[in-house]
Write an enzyme that holds these catalytic residues in place. Structure first.
Site, PDB file in Angstrom:
ATOM      1  CG  HIS A 254      -1.777  -3.689   2.475  1.00 57.27           C
ATOM      2  ND1 HIS A 254      -0.765  -3.931   1.594  1.00 57.27           N
ATOM      3  CD2 HIS A 254      -1.969  -4.873   3.132  1.00 57.27           C
ATOM      4  CE1 HIS A 254      -0.352  -5.189   1.713  1.00 57.27           C
ATOM      5  NE2 HIS A 254      -1.076  -5.773   2.637  1.00 57.27           N
TER       6      HIS A 254
ATOM      7  CG  HIS B 177       1.839   0.030  -0.051  1.00 60.94           C
ATOM      8  ND1 HIS B 177       0.888  -0.229  -1.009  1.00 60.94           N
ATOM      9  CD2 HIS B 177       1.583  -0.828   0.967  1.00 60.94           C
ATOM     10  CE1 HIS B 177       0.108  -1.217  -0.607  1.00 60.94           C
ATOM     11  NE2 HIS B 177       0.500  -1.595   0.607  1.00 60.94           N
TER      12      HIS B 177
ATOM     13  CB  CYS C 135      -2.407   1.364  -0.822  1.00 58.42           C
ATOM     14  SG  CYS C 135      -1.282   2.609  -1.480  1.00 58.42           S
TER      15      CYS C 135
END
Length: 197
Positions: A169, A153, A100
């Site tokens: 992502h 993330h 990510c």
């Protein structure tokens, strides 16, 4: 004697082809970042790599048929979207595998915006903004339930529609993909939004 000369010429020509194939592979592997160049070179590059579109992320330099995006945010989004479908690889930053923060790091770096390589460090850059004020190109940060309860993330906003936010992502299960923030998992894990541009 003529046969020997002919054989030597064939051997040399075949070995030349072999080395040029190797150099093409090197170009397409880890150094896929395309920087801004003059218009003459951009057109030449688009023609040269027209058959290898899957190997090189789309940018203004190699997409003659697509309208060139008007803002840096649009260009960064276009670049990131070329990685859709790439498998997840921890620490990855290429078409061979992407994580990510690698996706965000490489997409911004392609347009001369240097960010830290790790999502929790990226979350210290730019300006913190509320969800009602986000734009395309802003970043979303998440805490997905890891043991340290820290940001782990990040996603890049690609669209805002029907009171929902779509972001690109890289997930460990499905690789590079787009999701909507109103999905239960992502809404619960959401931590903050930040504007870098």
């Amino acid at each position: 004697m003529k046969k020997i000369v002919l054989i030597l010429i064939l051997i040399i020509s075949f070995s030349s082809c072999k080395s040029s194939k190797r150099s093409k592979r090197k170009t397409n592997s880890s150094s896929q970042i395309i920087t801004k160049r003059s218009k003459d070179y951009q057109v030449k590059q688009a023609v040269t790599y027209s058959e290898e579109k899957k190997a090189i992320p789309r940018t203004a330099a190699n997409t003659p048929s697509k309208k060139v995006s008007s803002s840096k945010a649009d260009n960064i989004i276009d670049y990131a979207e070329d990685f859709k479908g790439v498998r997840y690889k921890w620490g990855g930053t290429t078409k061979d595998g992407m994580d990510c923060s690698g996706l965000i790091y490489e997409s911004f770096r392609a347009y001369d915006v240097v960010l830290p390589r790790v999502s929790r460090d990226m979350a210290k850059r730019g300006e913190k903004i509320t969800l009602k004020n986000v734009n395309k190109g802003d970043l979303l940060f998440f805490k997905t339930g890891n043991r340290r309860n820290s940001i782990n993330h990040v996603g890049l906003i690609v669209d805002i529609a029907d009171n929902d936010i779509q972001f690109i992502h890289a997930t460990s299960s499905k690789g590079v993909m787009t999701s909507w923030l109103n999905e239960n998992y992502w809404l619960k894990a959401f931590y903050q939004a930040r504007r870098i541009l």
